[in-house]
Design an enzyme around this catalytic site. Structure first.
Site, PDB file in Angstrom:
ATOM      1  N   LYS A 168       0.823  -1.211   0.000  1.00 26.32           N
ATOM      2  CA  LYS A 168       0.000   0.000   0.000  1.00 26.32           C
ATOM      3  C   LYS A 168       0.856   1.259   0.000  1.00 26.32           C
ATOM      4  CE  LYS A 168      -4.255  -1.794   2.118  1.00 26.32           C
ATOM      5  NZ  LYS A 168      -3.889  -3.209   2.199  1.00 26.32           N
TER       6      LYS A 168
ATOM      7  N   GLU B 286      -3.134   6.587   8.225  1.00 25.47           N
ATOM      8  CA  GLU B 286      -3.875   7.587   7.460  1.00 25.47           C
ATOM      9  C   GLU B 286      -4.876   8.313   8.334  1.00 25.47           C
ATOM     10  OE1 GLU B 286      -4.080   5.469   3.059  1.00 25.47           O
ATOM     11  OE2 GLU B 286      -5.835   5.414   4.368  1.00 25.47           O
TER      12      GLU B 286
ATOM     13  N   HIS C 240     -14.320  -3.430   8.755  1.00 25.76           N
ATOM     14  CA  HIS C 240     -13.640  -2.971   7.544  1.00 25.76           C
ATOM     15  C   HIS C 240     -13.770  -3.957   6.397  1.00 25.76           C
ATOM     16  CE1 HIS C 240     -12.007   0.206  10.006  1.00 25.76           C
ATOM     17  NE2 HIS C 240     -11.483  -0.678  10.819  1.00 25.76           N
TER      18      HIS C 240
ATOM     19  N   ARG D 257      -6.890  -7.959  -9.067  1.00 24.63           N
ATOM     20  CA  ARG D 257      -7.623  -9.210  -9.265  1.00 24.63           C
ATOM     21  C   ARG D 257      -9.080  -8.882  -9.510  1.00 24.63           C
ATOM     22  NH1 ARG D 257     -10.364  -9.349  -4.415  1.00 24.63           N
ATOM     23  NH2 ARG D 257      -9.258  -8.527  -2.603  1.00 24.63           N
TER      24      ARG D 257
END
Length: 661
Positions: free
Chosen positions: A118, A202, A237, A294
């Site tokens: 990420k 974040e 999440h 994907r």
């Protein structure tokens, strides 16, 4: 399709079944792989060939690259479809497939690597001009530095595994005091799930929507976006409800987001199906989150609004063909919604469940309803894999009509044998906030009281139907009238059968029922109400009954001593009490902490002799690829720890003992 004649699916469950069906329709041979746990699985039965690849744990079967390659060679397959999960975003696997002279039905290994971390992906996107959420994505992973960066960004912050997805290794810290524990948990989950404990930090946005763009690229340099999906309704999440297009999406924002997603794909030389995920803020600003290299679980909603088969697109692009359509040829038709049917207990923090599917029935499929599943009645949901049972997808001309379709489809879905989230999804579908498209990633948290109400007591008609089904099932089982077996000398007194139903779970209520034979039917007295009841039980469990002159229909399913009644769109679970058992049998264990499911102890947060308060975290269990923090059931002192870190534990075993304060 000359490059591909036989496809091996390196996955299991509904995605394996999905790929097998599409490949077969295209005239391709199919090969399934399976672990010990999946020897009798649906995807194995569907494929032309099936190859055993190892024991049940994924790390010893579905995640072993050499075994997948060997299976493809043994079966004569010339291409491998990775599905989603497992090795689908593993660059080393893509390299190994290519080195074996096989076609990898996915993006190049370099593209997977570019988006696999990420932090690295965000650096690439920043260079490409794609907007990012304020945060820290650096290589220095020291705890003190990460804490300092979190303070710089400003709380609350979101800690995310750099190498992963699916909600694993993702924790929220609301303050500096919470940050160390959240960071440690995120790193443990990341290491266990992805073998990499790096994280990024974040800003945690207040009310964002999770909107993602489906992109597709071929090996000739063409790339298109197939519009967006709103995946805002999530728990832990992880997505629960997905729909396309995103409700209320500004057409200009759709174009900007789509073009940004295409730019992201082209920046890394992407080929095949991919998803670029964004957070969409209330002011229509959007921020890049990550790219999934994907096919996604929620791809059916995109298929429904575009009329395209994305798995077929994957196969054709992997064979070297051009994209079937250009951007200007793609258009949105109607509205589609997908919900994920999970074996889980929403009332207990969406705790995954294991067990056997004693009964499984889906709504009739057609233009408006689609079900993707990899299980059948009698199959087991085990501790080894994700507990998703099926995906239920509906489509109609507009969102309001699709919501109505969803409510009806959920009402027609029947799952018995273990706890499933169908009642919860029905509550979401019926909620005014959902109807009004008041969506953001904290939808469930905001409406928790409505979506997860306290368990309601079974009404008298439910108890009457359960009792009627029990009596009629005896007649079916023995071939005789249930009253033929009533012994004793009654001397003009009515024959009465006494039952006691218990609502399963800790502290479940008990309900006594008196059933009297009238000669043509029954009277059933329970909870201060008496009903006149008659009916019959069909071989498929259909219960056709008359309650006080009102005709009703239900489905009656028995598994062991448990009964599940599906009636009027609701699911009611009951246990027929043993009449010889004590009325006050111990139901739960005050002052004991037990494992809610099989798993592995990965952290112990207290010591023997320590004083604890009710709700204090005590032990962390890893099960079904997720961490579950178990808390003290009462104030008191820890008297003993029965297990150590690394130990495997069974469901229901005592983990920690307490001495009441």
């Amino acid at each position: 399709m000359s490059k591909i004649t036989s496809v091996l699916i390196a996955n299991r469950g509904e995605i394996a079944c999905r790929v097998i069906r599409t490949a077969r329709r295209m005239g391709l041979a199919t090969v399934a792989v399976y672990s010990d746990a999946d020897a009798n699985a649906l995807h194995v039965a569907l494929a032309d060939q099936a190859v055993h690849i190892g024991p049940a744990p994924a790390r010893e079967s579905y995640l072993v690259i050499d075994r997948i390659i060997a299976a493809a060679r043994a079966a004569g397959a010339d291409a491998i479809h990775p599905g989603y999960g497992f090795l689908s975003e593993n660059a080393a696997f893509a390299d190994a497939v290519a080195a074996a002279g096989l076609v990898f039905i996915g993006p190049p290994a370099g593209a997977i690597r570019a988006m696999g971390g990420k932090s690295e992906a965000k650096a690439l996107m920043e260079k490409a001009g794609v907007p990012l959420v304020p945060g820290y994505h650096g290589e220095d992973q020291g705890d003190e530095l990460l804490a300092a960066q979190a303070a710089r960004i400003g709380f609350p912050v979101l800690i995310k595994a750099s190498a992963g997805g699916g909600g694993k290794g993702m924790k929220v810290a609301a303050s500096a005091d919470e940050f160390p524990a959240a960071l440690a948990s995120a790193k443990r989950e990341a290491k266990a799930s992805f073998g990499d404990d790096r994280v990024l930090v974040e800003k945690y946005l207040a009310r964002p929507r999770h909107v993602e763009i489906q992109v597709f690229a071929d090996s000739h340099g063409d790339c298109v976006y197939l519009f967006e999906r709103d995946c805002s309704i999530q728990r832990r999440h992880q997505k629960v409800v997905e729909e396309a297009p995103a409700p209320g999406m500004d057409p200009a924002v759709r174009v900007r987001m789509g073009e940004a997603a295409v730019a992201a794909a082209k920046a890394i030389g992407y080929v095949g199906a991919g998803t670029v995920e964004f957070l969409l803020d209330t002011d229509n600003s959007f921020y890049f989150m990550e790219m999934n290299t994907r096919l996604q679980v929620e791809h059916p909603v995109t298929e429904k609004i575009t009329g395209q088969d994305l798995v077929e697109w994957q196969l054709r692009v992997a064979a070297g063909e051009r994209l079937p359509l250009r951007q200007e040829e793609l258009a949105i038709q109607g509205h589609a919604i997908e919900v994920r049917l999970y074996a889980e207990d929403p009332a207990k923090g969406f705790l995954p469940q294991t067990g056997t599917l004693a009964h499984l029935r889906f709504p009739e499929q057609g233009e408006h309803v689609r079900v993707d599943t990899g299980v059948r009645t009698g199959d087991a949901i085990s501790i080894f894999y994700d507990p998703m049972i099926a995906k239920l997808i509906v489509w109609d001309r507009d969102r309001d009509s699709a919501v109505q379709r969803l409510r009806g489809a959920l009402a027609a879905t029947e799952i018995a044998g273990l706890n499933a989230n169908v009642p919860f999804l029905s509550a979401v579908a019926a909620h005014p906030g959902f109807a009004a498209a008041d969506l953001d990633t904290r939808f469930i948290e905001r409406y928790e009281a409505d979506l997860l109400p306290a368990a309601a007591e079974p009404a008298a008609p439910v108890l009457a139907l359960a009792s009627l089904g029990q009596l009629l099932s005896r007649r079916v089982a023995t071939g005789t009238d249930p009253w033929d077996a009533v012994g004793g000398f009654l001397m003009n007194l009515p024959a009465v059968d006494r039952m006691e139903w218990v609502v399963p779970g800790e502290g479940g209520s008990r309900h006594k029922v008196d059933v009297t034979w009238t000669g043509t039917g029954f009277t059933i007295a329970t909870d201060g109400r008496t009903l006149t009841v008659s009916g019959r039980l069909g071989p498929d469990g259909t219960l056709s009954a008359t309650l006080d002159g009102v005709r009703v229909s239900a489905r009656w399913v028995q598994w062991g001593e448990h009964v599940t009644l599906f009636h009027a769109g609701g699911t009611h679970s009951l246990v027929l009490a043993d009449p010889h058992a004590g009325a006050h049998a111990d139901q739960g264990g005050h002052g004991r902490l037990t494992a809610p499911m099989p798993g592995k102890v990965i952290a112990i947060l207290v010591e023997e002799g320590a004083a604890v308060t009710k709700g204090q975290p005590v032990i962390v269990l890893e099960a079904m690829k997720m961490e579950h923090t178990l808390k003290a059931p009462a104030d008191g002192k820890v008297t003993h720890l029965r297990y150590a870190v690394g130990d495997q534990v069974g469901e229901g075993v005592e983990l920690v003992g307490f001495e009441a304060a």
